[in-house]
Design a protein around this motif. Structure first.
Motif, PDB file in Angstrom:
ATOM      1  N   ASP A 644       0.850  -1.137   0.065  1.00 38.03           N
ATOM      2  CA  ASP A 644      -0.190   0.104  -0.083  1.00 38.03           C
ATOM      3  C   ASP A 644       0.855   1.218   0.031  1.00 38.03           C
ATOM      4  OD1 ASP A 644      -1.802   2.127   0.258  1.00 38.03           O
ATOM      5  OD2 ASP A 644      -2.980   1.065   2.115  1.00 38.03           O
ATOM      6  N   GLU A 645       0.616   2.101  -1.162  1.00 37.95           N
ATOM      7  CA  GLU A 645       1.296   3.433  -1.070  1.00 37.95           C
ATOM      8  C   GLU A 645       1.380   4.090   0.272  1.00 37.95           C
ATOM      9  OE1 GLU A 645       2.244   7.181  -3.989  1.00 37.95           O
ATOM     10  OE2 GLU A 645       0.355   6.149  -4.295  1.00 37.95           O
ATOM     11  N   GLU A 646       0.087   4.198   0.820  1.00 42.33           N
ATOM     12  CA  GLU A 646       0.040   5.267   2.041  1.00 42.33           C
ATOM     13  C   GLU A 646       0.821   4.582   3.075  1.00 42.33           C
ATOM     14  OE1 GLU A 646      -1.062   7.903   4.611  1.00 42.33           O
ATOM     15  OE2 GLU A 646      -1.363   8.047   2.162  1.00 42.33           O
ATOM     16  N   VAL A 647       0.982   3.302   3.259  1.00 40.88           N
ATOM     17  CA  VAL A 647       1.489   2.721   4.231  1.00 40.88           C
ATOM     18  C   VAL A 647       3.004   2.782   4.154  1.00 40.88           C
ATOM     19  CG1 VAL A 647       2.320   0.468   5.411  1.00 40.88           C
ATOM     20  CG2 VAL A 647      -0.152   0.822   4.853  1.00 40.88           C
ATOM     21  N   ARG A 648       3.447   2.988   2.923  1.00 36.88           N
ATOM     22  CA  ARG A 648       4.984   3.223   2.699  1.00 36.88           C
ATOM     23  C   ARG A 648       5.341   4.765   2.925  1.00 36.88           C
ATOM     24  NH1 ARG A 648       3.867   0.284  -2.058  1.00 36.88           N
ATOM     25  NH2 ARG A 648       4.314   2.180  -3.337  1.00 36.88           N
ATOM     26  N   LEU A 649       4.390   5.477   2.488  1.00 37.61           N
ATOM     27  CA  LEU A 649       4.642   6.907   2.862  1.00 37.61           C
ATOM     28  C   LEU A 649       4.520   7.166   4.495  1.00 37.61           C
ATOM     29  CD1 LEU A 649       2.137   8.701   0.136  1.00 37.61           C
ATOM     30  CD2 LEU A 649       4.675   8.526   0.058  1.00 37.61           C
ATOM     31  N   ARG A 650       3.690   6.546   5.063  1.00 31.91           N
ATOM     32  CA  ARG A 650       3.742   6.812   6.693  1.00 31.91           C
ATOM     33  C   ARG A 650       5.008   6.206   7.371  1.00 31.91           C
ATOM     34  NH1 ARG A 650      -1.468   3.765   8.680  1.00 31.91           N
ATOM     35  NH2 ARG A 650      -0.432   4.628  10.717  1.00 31.91           N
ATOM     36  N   CYS A 651       5.484   5.129   6.613  1.00 29.79           N
ATOM     37  CA  CYS A 651       6.921   4.521   6.985  1.00 29.79           C
ATOM     38  C   CYS A 651       7.834   5.502   6.804  1.00 29.79           C
ATOM     39  CB  CYS A 651       6.959   3.139   6.481  1.00 29.79           C
ATOM     40  SG  CYS A 651       5.988   1.768   7.045  1.00 29.79           S
ATOM     41  N   GLY A 652       7.837   6.160   5.605  1.00 27.39           N
ATOM     42  CA  GLY A 652       9.149   7.092   5.312  1.00 27.39           C
ATOM     43  C   GLY A 652       8.901   8.080   6.331  1.00 27.39           C
ATOM     44  N   VAL A 653       7.809   8.620   6.415  1.00 27.09           N
ATOM     45  CA  VAL A 653       7.624   9.807   7.583  1.00 27.09           C
ATOM     46  C   VAL A 653       8.234   9.370   8.848  1.00 27.09           C
ATOM     47  CG1 VAL A 653       5.989  11.272   8.814  1.00 27.09           C
ATOM     48  CG2 VAL A 653       6.018  10.947   6.512  1.00 27.09           C
ATOM     49  N   GLU A 654       7.912   8.310   9.358  1.00 25.71           N
ATOM     50  CA  GLU A 654       8.291   7.790  10.641  1.00 25.71           C
ATOM     51  C   GLU A 654       9.894   7.262  10.681  1.00 25.71           C
ATOM     52  OE1 GLU A 654       6.547   8.133  13.589  1.00 25.71           O
ATOM     53  OE2 GLU A 654       5.074   8.968  12.117  1.00 25.71           O
ATOM     54  N   ALA A 655      10.264   7.206   9.533  1.00 24.29           N
ATOM     55  CA  ALA A 655      11.738   7.000   9.447  1.00 24.29           C
ATOM     56  C   ALA A 655      12.561   8.375   9.610  1.00 24.29           C
ATOM     57  CB  ALA A 655      12.193   6.277   8.407  1.00 24.29           C
ATOM     58  N   ALA A 656      11.900   9.382   8.884  1.00 24.49           N
ATOM     59  CA  ALA A 656      12.509  10.521   9.013  1.00 24.49           C
ATOM     60  C   ALA A 656      12.341  11.208  10.487  1.00 24.49           C
ATOM     61  CB  ALA A 656      11.906  11.479   8.012  1.00 24.49           C
ATOM     62  N   ARG A 657      11.449  11.022  11.112  1.00 23.53           N
ATOM     63  CA  ARG A 657      11.424  11.471  12.657  1.00 23.53           C
ATOM     64  C   ARG A 657      12.226  10.762  13.300  1.00 23.53           C
ATOM     65  NH1 ARG A 657       4.793  11.252  12.561  1.00 23.53           N
ATOM     66  NH2 ARG A 657       4.328  13.645  12.366  1.00 23.53           N
ATOM     67  N   MET A 658      12.425   9.372  13.117  1.00 26.76           N
ATOM     68  CA  MET A 658      13.462   8.861  14.088  1.00 26.76           C
ATOM     69  C   MET A 658      14.931   9.382  13.864  1.00 26.76           C
ATOM     70  SD  MET A 658      12.363   4.571  14.335  1.00 26.76           S
ATOM     71  CE  MET A 658      10.906   4.462  15.045  1.00 26.76           C
ATOM     72  N   ARG A 659      15.311   9.518  12.460  1.00 21.43           N
ATOM     73  CA  ARG A 659      16.672  10.016  12.267  1.00 21.43           C
ATOM     74  C   ARG A 659      16.862  11.531  12.622  1.00 21.43           C
ATOM     75  NH1 ARG A 659      19.712   6.596   8.899  1.00 21.43           N
ATOM     76  NH2 ARG A 659      18.571   4.859   8.916  1.00 21.43           N
ATOM     77  N   ARG A 660      15.686  12.032  12.945  1.00 21.86           N
ATOM     78  CA  ARG A 660      15.948  13.661  13.431  1.00 21.86           C
ATOM     79  C   ARG A 660      16.096  13.271  14.697  1.00 21.86           C
ATOM     80  NH1 ARG A 660      14.585  16.587  16.754  1.00 21.86           N
ATOM     81  NH2 ARG A 660      12.986  14.743  17.727  1.00 21.86           N
ATOM     82  N   LEU A 661      15.416  12.094  15.535  1.00 25.27           N
ATOM     83  CA  LEU A 661      15.813  12.092  17.101  1.00 25.27           C
ATOM     84  C   LEU A 661      17.014  11.489  17.322  1.00 25.27           C
ATOM     85  CD1 LEU A 661      14.485  11.522  20.009  1.00 25.27           C
ATOM     86  CD2 LEU A 661      13.958   9.331  19.020  1.00 25.27           C
ATOM     87  N   PHE A 662      17.717  10.735  16.488  1.00 28.75           N
ATOM     88  CA  PHE A 662      19.099  10.350  16.560  1.00 28.75           C
ATOM     89  C   PHE A 662      19.914  11.515  16.254  1.00 28.75           C
ATOM     90  CE2 PHE A 662      17.659   6.161  14.086  1.00 28.75           C
ATOM     91  CZ  PHE A 662      16.842   5.652  15.304  1.00 28.75           C
ATOM     92  N   ALA A 663      19.631  12.441  15.445  1.00 27.59           N
ATOM     93  CA  ALA A 663      20.633  13.370  15.665  1.00 27.59           C
ATOM     94  C   ALA A 663      20.569  14.530  16.489  1.00 27.59           C
ATOM     95  CB  ALA A 663      20.164  14.162  14.162  1.00 27.59           C
ATOM     96  N   GLU A 664      19.512  14.243  17.336  1.00 25.34           N
ATOM     97  CA  GLU A 664      19.709  15.540  18.720  1.00 25.34           C
ATOM     98  C   GLU A 664      20.898  15.066  19.639  1.00 25.34           C
ATOM     99  OE1 GLU A 664      16.036  14.768  21.196  1.00 25.34           O
ATOM    100  OE2 GLU A 664      14.907  15.931  19.875  1.00 25.34           O
ATOM    101  N   SER A 665      21.336  13.813  19.521  1.00 24.33           N
ATOM    102  CA  SER A 665      22.529  13.870  20.474  1.00 24.33           C
ATOM    103  C   SER A 665      24.013  14.097  19.810  1.00 24.33           C
ATOM    104  CB  SER A 665      22.607  12.283  20.785  1.00 24.33           C
ATOM    105  OG  SER A 665      22.795  11.337  19.552  1.00 24.33           O
ATOM    106  N   ASP A 666      23.956  14.563  18.900  1.00 20.00           N
ATOM    107  CA  ASP A 666      25.162  15.013  18.079  1.00 20.00           C
ATOM    108  C   ASP A 666      25.754  16.370  18.480  1.00 20.00           C
ATOM    109  OD1 ASP A 666      25.202  12.735  16.263  1.00 20.00           O
ATOM    110  OD2 ASP A 666      24.011  13.925  14.706  1.00 20.00           O
TER     111      ASP A 666
END
Length: 793
Positions: A644-666
């Motif tokens: 499902d394209e909508e599911v893949r888009l939501r997964c991409g948004v959550e992956a971006a949010r997590m990468r931003r969370l990881f960058a907080e500790s830099d």
């Protein structure tokens, strides 16, 4: 509002009170028994049965009191107080029965020591100690009246006894006060250390949790977001495993594990992503579970990197022992890369592999070059010190003692220093007060008995000078230099010799002998930091000089020897017992107090770490429950399909949010831009072309505000199909982050751009959104609050 509970004595004060109570009971019991036995020996044969009928019950009462130290709960306080009172009453009544000078000396020694010891036995109940002291004084007066009818009682022994009681109580207050101050200082330092350790543990747990998210949920969602056309049979069990990893609370594992068995369970992947591992492991490899799990998780991430980036499907995994540690190596013959070119935002190497090992005191290295393959090596040695959180320096070289042991040694040294200062101060007070009250009166009253008198006066001045010089060092907080100590001790011993040989032998240890009972206190002040054996040697020399002077004048009688023995026990024996007590306090109580304080600190620290980790984990998990958790649950149970394209888009948004969370500790100069670039990289992985522009001079933005500013941009980037433009505008009072997507997928996901899900914030970030056909424009802005509360722009 309920009153705060009153905190009891801490370790040093508590152990000090217990040691003084035991000291008082043992001192009084020994002196009563020895002096009582010498008093019976010196008594007439006809008076011995009656004297025994009085003293034997006193001895038995002392025995019961000694037994109560082992079983305190068997004896109520009223019974113990009654036993103590019975000892002084029976002792005082024996004075008129025995009669003579020996009886007077015996009763004065026994009752004097008892009233002094009561101030330590009943230290926490000063009223009870004062009542027993008053009872002892009354018994002395009564015994004097009964033994000498028609004569007025001698008040000099009574005054001397009251001075002893006052000095004993003052010494206790001084030492207890310094022990309490040491406990307070140690508690302050322990609280500061506890806060540091809790903060370090929280940072380490945060790093481990972020590394776990990177290796599990983030990787899974990123793979789902990258498109269709693959076998997704591996996804449901992987999503369920990711949920379990997210819900687990990371902590500090205890015990040991077999690293060889762990490495045998490293997942090789599924389907086309499978990597075949050639293992050569020399097992078993028993190491602590913390380093073992860090190596296992790092190897798992490295195997995943081989599958994604190496271009090969085969790798070699080796492990062997090295000294008291272990070495693990994973190598492949893939395309390789330049480790220096990997940005800090890429968490696979920096966080999951290198960071994990640094957190447990080990090291990890990555060696690779383009077209030459990659080699990752993990090393852990048992005697390596785990660095502080945030410390990236590898610990090598000569092994050092554990940090906890160093802190414990420092605490013991500090407590010992405070107790030493307190006991020296108390002994100095006793020395000076005793010399300038009791000894000075004796010197003045009996001037006509000294041969010559000027020698005794010079000895008095010399003794006072020793106390003043030593006290000057003490009050300035300095240790007495060895030269001053030993020259002062020689002067004190010379005073003992002068006074012994310029006094009539029959008056030795009697009323004219002002020096016999005071020189020991001066010597104890000088030798307080040494073992009791050194002070015992001095007392032996002191007593030997006086005994030699008496013996050279002629053979003394049994009564004279008994009187000298009772006086020696009452003065020198008491001083020796104080010296033994000081040695015990410095070398027994101080280490025990340090150990007890360290144990209490460790328990408090563990409780704080546990509470804070639980709270932090709940907060982290709560932030993921609105978006990430539902996605993984749906993927894990087949409710959501990766086709499902909508599911893949939501997964991409959550992956971006997590990468931003990881960058907080830099640790970077511009955290906002760093976190924004992390989101941009995820979009670029999806094939989106992103242009990033920054205008103005960067400033400081709180982390909560950065989250609210970047989240709408991350949502739009995650739903963009082709190209996007991101702009950051800094002004002196505000910052704005905007994104323009030329082809943004619609659906309910675009509504998320107005607020970061799962977060309650007071960041006051304003979000504006405009949709025109397939293009979407979103801007998030934040204005800095004016220091005066008035907006000046």
């Amino acid at each position: 509002m309920a009153a705060a509970p009153i905190e009891g004595p801490r370790s040093s004060e508590r152990l000090l009170i217990l040691a003084l109570e035991r000291f008082g009971v043992w001192l009084r019991s020994i002196v009563v028994c020895l002096c009582g036995a010498l008093g019976v020996v010196s008594a007439d044969a006809a008076e011995v049965p009656l004297a025994l009928s009085l003293l034997v019950p006193a001895f038995l009462a002392c025995g019961v009191r000694l037994y109560s130290l082992r079983r305190p709960r068997l004896f109520p306080l009223a019974l113990l107080w009654t036993l103590d009172a019975a000892v002084v009453v029976l002792t005082g009544l024996s004075q008129p029965v025995i009669g003579g000078e020996a009886a007077n000396v015996m009763v004065e020694a026994m009752v004097g020591i008892s009233v002094v010891a009561f101030q330590y036995e009943w230290a926490t109940r000063p009223v009870a100690g004062a009542a027993l002291a008053a009872l002892g004084a009354a018994v002395c007066v009564l015994g004097d009246v009964l033994s000498s009818p028609g004569h007025s009682p001698d008040v000099v022994p009574l005054v001397r006894m009251l001075i002893q009681v006052g000095l004993s109580r003052a010494a206790y207050v001084i030492v207890r006060g310094l022990a309490r101050a040491a406990d307070r200082s140690a508690a302050v330092r322990a609280a500061a250390r506890r806060e540091m350790e809790v903060a370090a543990a929280r940072r380490a747990t945060e790093r481990e949790y972020l590394a776990t998210l990177h290796d599990t949920a983030s990787a899974t969602l990123l793979m789902v977001s990258q498109g269709d056309g693959r076998d997704w049979s591996w996804l449901p069990p992987r999503a369920r495993q990711d949920l379990e990893a997210m819900s687990a609370v990371p902590g500090f594992e205890t015990g040991s594990v077999d690293l060889a068995a762990l490495l045998g369970c490293v997942p090789e992947g599924e389907g086309q992503a499978r990597v075949r591992l050639k293992t050569r492991i020399d097992g078993p490899l028993a190491i602590p579970s913390g380093p073992g799990l860090a190596i296992f998780n790092g190897v798992r991430e490295a195997v995943t990197n081989v599958a994604r980036h190496a271009g090969v499907r085969e790798a070699e995994l080796r492990a062997w022992t090295e000294g008291d540690g272990a070495v693990v190596e994973l190598s492949d013959a893939g395309r390789g890369f330049d480790p220096e070119s990997v940005p800090a935002r890429r968490r696979g190497i920096n966080g999951s592999i290198i960071g994990r090992m640094h957190a447990v005191g080990g090291s990890a290295t990555v060696t690779s070059r383009p077209d030459t393959g990659t080699r990752v090596q993990w090393r852990w040695h048992g005697q390596a010190l785990a660095p502080q959180a945030g410390d990236r320096t590898q610990v090598t070289g000569v092994p050092h003692p554990p940090r906890a042991q160093v802190r414990h040694t420092a605490d013991v040294r500090f407590i010992r220093g405070r107790l030493l200062y307190g006991t020296q101060l108390a002994v100095l007070l006793i020395s000076l007060v005793w010399q300038f009250t009791i000894s000075l009166r004796r010197l003045v009253v009996h001037q006509d008995m000294y041969r010559p008198a000027w020698a005794q006066t010079a000895a008095f001045v010399c003794l006072a000078s020793v106390a003043v010089i030593g006290g000057a060092y003490l009050l300035r907080g300095r240790r007495i230099p060895p030269r001053v100590r030993w020259s002062g001790l020689g002067s004190v011993l010379a005073v003992s010799a002068v006074c012994a040989f310029t006094l009539p032998p029959e008056q030795s240890t009697g009323a004219p002998d002002w020096a016999f009972g005071v020189v020991g206190w001066h010597a104890l002040f000088l030798l307080a930091d040494l073992r009791a054996g050194v002070f015992a040697a001095f007392l032996g020399a002191h007593v030997g000089l006086n005994a030699t002077a008496v013996f050279l004048s002629g053979e003394p009688t049994v009564a004279q020897w008994a009187i000298m023995g009772i006086s020696t026990i009452g003065s020198c024996g008491f001083q020796l017992s104080v010296g033994v007590l000081m040695t015990y306090l410095l070398h027994g109580t101080a280490p025990a107090a340090g150990t007890a304080a360290a144990r209490e600190e460790e328990l408090r620290t563990r409780e704080r770490i546990h509470e804070d980790m639980q709270r932090d984990h709940k907060e982290r998990y709560r932030a993921l429950t609105a978006t990430t958790v539902p996605l993984l649950v749906g993927l894990g149970h087949g409710v959501l399909s990766p086709h499902d394209e909508e599911v893949r888009l939501r997964c991409g948004v959550e992956a971006a949010r997590m990468r931003r969370l990881f960058a907080e500790s830099d640790a970077v100069l511009d955290p906002l831009l760093n976190e924004l670039r992390a989101c941009v990289e995820v979009a670029e992985h999806q094939g989106v072309t992103v242009s990033l522009a920054v205008r103005g001079r960067p400033g400081e933005v709180p982390v909560e505000v950065r989250r609210e500013l970047i989240d709408p941009v991350a949502v739009i980037l995650g739903r963009t199909r082709s190209a996007a433009r991101v702009t950051v505008v800094w002004t002196p009072r505000a910052v704005r982050v905007s994104v323009v997507s030329e082809e943004c997928a619609g659906g309910r996901g675009t509504d998320e751009a107005s607020h970061a899900p799962g977060r309650d914030t007071n960041a006051q970030v304003a979000v504006e959104r405009t949709i025109r056909g397939g293009s979407v424009w979103v801007e998030a802005g934040w204005r800095r609050p004016a220091a005066s509360g008035v907006d000046l722009t």
